[in-house]
Design a protein around this motif. Sequence first.
Motif, PDB file in Angstrom:
ATOM      1  N   ARG A  98      29.357  29.124  50.453  1.00  8.14           N
ATOM      2  CA  ARG A  98      28.886  28.690  51.814  1.00  8.14           C
ATOM      3  C   ARG A  98      29.272  30.098  52.771  1.00  8.14           C
ATOM      4  O   ARG A  98      30.226  30.800  52.213  1.00  8.14           O
ATOM      5  CB  ARG A  98      29.491  27.525  52.153  1.00  8.14           C
ATOM      6  CG  ARG A  98      29.522  26.279  51.481  1.00  8.14           C
ATOM      7  CD  ARG A  98      29.860  25.038  52.138  1.00  8.14           C
ATOM      8  NE  ARG A  98      31.419  25.278  52.304  1.00  8.14           N
ATOM      9  CZ  ARG A  98      32.221  24.696  51.365  1.00  8.14           C
ATOM     10  NH1 ARG A  98      31.772  23.787  50.433  1.00  8.14           N
ATOM     11  NH2 ARG A  98      33.642  24.761  51.349  1.00  8.14           N
ATOM     12  N   ALA A  99      28.829  30.161  53.821  1.00 12.85           N
ATOM     13  CA  ALA A  99      29.076  31.307  54.569  1.00 12.85           C
ATOM     14  C   ALA A  99      30.289  31.526  55.063  1.00 12.85           C
ATOM     15  O   ALA A  99      31.123  32.402  54.885  1.00 12.85           O
ATOM     16  CB  ALA A  99      28.098  31.130  55.994  1.00 12.85           C
ATOM     17  N   GLY A 100      31.038  30.121  55.257  1.00  8.32           N
ATOM     18  CA  GLY A 100      32.605  30.194  55.842  1.00  8.32           C
ATOM     19  C   GLY A 100      33.471  30.757  54.602  1.00  8.32           C
ATOM     20  O   GLY A 100      34.636  30.935  54.672  1.00  8.32           O
ATOM     21  N   ASP A 101      32.875  30.575  53.164  1.00  2.70           N
ATOM     22  CA  ASP A 101      33.570  30.702  52.120  1.00  2.70           C
ATOM     23  C   ASP A 101      33.744  32.295  51.512  1.00  2.70           C
ATOM     24  O   ASP A 101      34.290  32.563  50.533  1.00  2.70           O
ATOM     25  CB  ASP A 101      33.350  29.800  50.776  1.00  2.70           C
ATOM     26  CG  ASP A 101      33.997  29.850  49.742  1.00  2.70           C
ATOM     27  OD1 ASP A 101      35.354  30.126  49.762  1.00  2.70           O
ATOM     28  OD2 ASP A 101      33.606  29.466  48.596  1.00  2.70           O
ATOM     29  N   TYR A 102      32.719  33.130  52.160  1.00  6.19           N
ATOM     30  CA  TYR A 102      32.383  34.071  51.450  1.00  6.19           C
ATOM     31  C   TYR A 102      33.639  35.317  51.937  1.00  6.19           C
ATOM     32  O   TYR A 102      33.796  35.359  53.312  1.00  6.19           O
ATOM     33  CB  TYR A 102      31.019  34.745  51.979  1.00  6.19           C
ATOM     34  CG  TYR A 102      30.810  36.108  51.663  1.00  6.19           C
ATOM     35  CD1 TYR A 102      30.378  36.582  50.354  1.00  6.19           C
ATOM     36  CD2 TYR A 102      30.583  37.239  52.786  1.00  6.19           C
ATOM     37  CE1 TYR A 102      30.154  37.856  50.090  1.00  6.19           C
ATOM     38  CE2 TYR A 102      30.394  38.392  52.509  1.00  6.19           C
ATOM     39  CZ  TYR A 102      30.325  38.815  51.047  1.00  6.19           C
ATOM     40  OH  TYR A 102      29.967  40.279  50.693  1.00  6.19           O
ATOM     41  N   ASP A 103      34.009  36.078  51.012  1.00  4.10           N
ATOM     42  CA  ASP A 103      34.935  36.991  51.425  1.00  4.10           C
ATOM     43  C   ASP A 103      34.410  38.347  51.247  1.00  4.10           C
ATOM     44  O   ASP A 103      34.043  38.820  50.133  1.00  4.10           O
ATOM     45  CB  ASP A 103      36.209  36.751  50.544  1.00  4.10           C
ATOM     46  CG  ASP A 103      37.313  37.872  50.787  1.00  4.10           C
ATOM     47  OD1 ASP A 103      37.293  38.691  51.684  1.00  4.10           O
ATOM     48  OD2 ASP A 103      38.490  37.853  50.125  1.00  4.10           O
ATOM     49  N   PRO A 104      34.269  39.200  52.402  1.00  5.49           N
ATOM     50  CA  PRO A 104      33.575  40.506  52.235  1.00  5.49           C
ATOM     51  C   PRO A 104      34.370  41.493  51.333  1.00  5.49           C
ATOM     52  O   PRO A 104      33.997  42.382  50.734  1.00  5.49           O
ATOM     53  CB  PRO A 104      33.262  40.931  53.693  1.00  5.49           C
ATOM     54  CG  PRO A 104      34.154  39.971  54.477  1.00  5.49           C
ATOM     55  CD  PRO A 104      34.548  38.988  53.749  1.00  5.49           C
ATOM     56  N   GLU A 105      35.542  41.372  51.168  1.00  8.13           N
ATOM     57  CA  GLU A 105      36.363  42.342  50.564  1.00  8.13           C
ATOM     58  C   GLU A 105      36.036  42.068  49.085  1.00  8.13           C
ATOM     59  O   GLU A 105      36.012  42.816  48.392  1.00  8.13           O
ATOM     60  CB  GLU A 105      37.928  42.096  50.823  1.00  8.13           C
ATOM     61  CG  GLU A 105      38.281  42.640  52.299  1.00  8.13           C
ATOM     62  CD  GLU A 105      39.721  42.719  52.449  1.00  8.13           C
ATOM     63  OE1 GLU A 105      40.492  42.515  51.537  1.00  8.13           O
ATOM     64  OE2 GLU A 105      40.125  42.470  53.686  1.00  8.13           O
ATOM     65  N   GLN A 106      36.010  40.961  48.691  1.00  9.31           N
ATOM     66  CA  GLN A 106      35.449  40.655  47.235  1.00  9.31           C
ATOM     67  C   GLN A 106      33.920  40.996  46.804  1.00  9.31           C
ATOM     68  O   GLN A 106      33.938  41.196  45.878  1.00  9.31           O
ATOM     69  CB  GLN A 106      35.685  39.134  46.861  1.00  9.31           C
ATOM     70  CG  GLN A 106      37.130  38.860  46.595  1.00  9.31           C
ATOM     71  CD  GLN A 106      37.358  37.279  46.265  1.00  9.31           C
ATOM     72  OE1 GLN A 106      36.635  36.417  46.590  1.00  9.31           O
ATOM     73  NE2 GLN A 106      38.479  37.044  45.534  1.00  9.31           N
ATOM     74  N   GLY A 107      33.208  40.902  47.995  1.00 13.76           N
ATOM     75  CA  GLY A 107      31.973  41.096  47.752  1.00 13.76           C
ATOM     76  C   GLY A 107      31.265  40.293  46.650  1.00 13.76           C
ATOM     77  O   GLY A 107      29.951  40.578  46.408  1.00 13.76           O
ATOM     78  N   GLU A 108      31.501  39.051  46.689  1.00 14.73           N
ATOM     79  CA  GLU A 108      30.772  38.123  45.717  1.00 14.73           C
ATOM     80  C   GLU A 108      30.149  36.891  46.621  1.00 14.73           C
ATOM     81  O   GLU A 108      31.106  36.535  47.242  1.00 14.73           O
ATOM     82  CB  GLU A 108      31.968  37.328  44.615  1.00 14.73           C
ATOM     83  CG  GLU A 108      32.319  38.570  43.668  1.00 14.73           C
ATOM     84  CD  GLU A 108      33.301  38.077  42.621  1.00 14.73           C
ATOM     85  OE1 GLU A 108      33.603  36.976  42.459  1.00 14.73           O
ATOM     86  OE2 GLU A 108      33.621  38.960  41.579  1.00 14.73           O
ATOM     87  N   HIS A 109      29.194  36.641  46.230  1.00  9.63           N
ATOM     88  CA  HIS A 109      28.369  35.433  46.937  1.00  9.63           C
ATOM     89  C   HIS A 109      28.496  34.361  46.096  1.00  9.63           C
ATOM     90  O   HIS A 109      27.742  33.618  46.558  1.00  9.63           O
ATOM     91  CB  HIS A 109      26.837  35.908  47.224  1.00  9.63           C
ATOM     92  CG  HIS A 109      26.845  36.859  48.282  1.00  9.63           C
ATOM     93  ND1 HIS A 109      26.751  37.073  49.478  1.00  9.63           N
ATOM     94  CD2 HIS A 109      26.708  38.482  48.038  1.00  9.63           C
ATOM     95  CE1 HIS A 109      26.785  38.084  50.249  1.00  9.63           C
ATOM     96  NE2 HIS A 109      26.607  39.222  49.284  1.00  9.63           N
ATOM     97  N   TYR A 110      29.210  34.316  45.011  1.00  6.61           N
ATOM     98  CA  TYR A 110      29.336  32.993  44.275  1.00  6.61           C
ATOM     99  C   TYR A 110      30.716  32.743  43.723  1.00  6.61           C
ATOM    100  O   TYR A 110      31.371  33.818  43.673  1.00  6.61           O
ATOM    101  CB  TYR A 110      28.257  33.321  43.080  1.00  6.61           C
ATOM    102  CG  TYR A 110      28.518  34.084  42.088  1.00  6.61           C
ATOM    103  CD1 TYR A 110      29.356  33.983  40.922  1.00  6.61           C
ATOM    104  CD2 TYR A 110      28.084  35.635  42.248  1.00  6.61           C
ATOM    105  CE1 TYR A 110      29.688  34.887  39.941  1.00  6.61           C
ATOM    106  CE2 TYR A 110      28.469  36.437  41.424  1.00  6.61           C
ATOM    107  CZ  TYR A 110      29.244  36.231  40.180  1.00  6.61           C
ATOM    108  OH  TYR A 110      29.662  37.141  39.128  1.00  6.61           O
ATOM    109  N   THR A 111      30.925  31.673  43.210  1.00  2.87           N
ATOM    110  CA  THR A 111      32.432  31.466  42.534  1.00  2.87           C
ATOM    111  C   THR A 111      31.913  31.036  40.960  1.00  2.87           C
ATOM    112  O   THR A 111      30.879  30.175  41.102  1.00  2.87           O
ATOM    113  CB  THR A 111      33.184  30.640  43.371  1.00  2.87           C
ATOM    114  OG1 THR A 111      34.344  30.253  42.731  1.00  2.87           O
ATOM    115  CG2 THR A 111      32.570  29.279  43.714  1.00  2.87           C
ATOM    116  N   ALA A 112      32.816  31.400  40.142  1.00  4.72           N
ATOM    117  CA  ALA A 112      32.380  31.107  38.748  1.00  4.72           C
ATOM    118  C   ALA A 112      33.453  29.705  38.617  1.00  4.72           C
ATOM    119  O   ALA A 112      34.432  29.764  38.849  1.00  4.72           O
ATOM    120  CB  ALA A 112      32.801  32.257  37.843  1.00  4.72           C
TER     121      ALA A 112
END
Length: 178
Positions: A98-112
């Motif tokens: 979700r937009a609030g869950d995105y961490d720009p430092e990690q750069g990942e748009h998904y979670t495994a």
Amino acid sequence: MTIKPLHSLFCLFFVPGLATAAEKTTYGLNEYARLDDIDLQVAAKLDTGAKTASLSARDIKRFKRNGEHWVRFYLAIDSAHSHPIERPLARVSHIKRRAGDYDPEQGEHYTARPVINLDVCMGTELRSIEVNLTDRSAFQYPLLIGSDALKHFNALVDPSLKYAAGKPACSNDAHTAE
């Protein structure tokens, strides 16, 4: 005279749809579900907007057993579930953040998330469904049942209803349908 052909046309197009709807089971927005593999009954949220099912778990660890991929986890439901559960890993799902869950430092748009197969009973229907594991302790319902699993249950969801299927009542000899 033009009404009869229109009536016939109506029957040809819409009556088959009614027959299909009659074969489906109507569930409410929330239902009781028994997790047969774990011998536990939980309240579930049925969410047609979610693709996958999710079970609240914590301390999720992947490992190998006899060359096969497995997962060990604890239920994140309440303090009564203090023993680890181990299941074969079916696959790893990539869930869009979700937009609030995105961490720009990690750069990942998904979670495994690890996915397991779980036998779930709702009403009188027992199905084997894929369930991803994630910590849902911040949510009201420890189990979310998404559209993929709802298809296995041949479900219609009426959001105006709650617990329409009643308590899980699958027989011990019921087989799981795919």
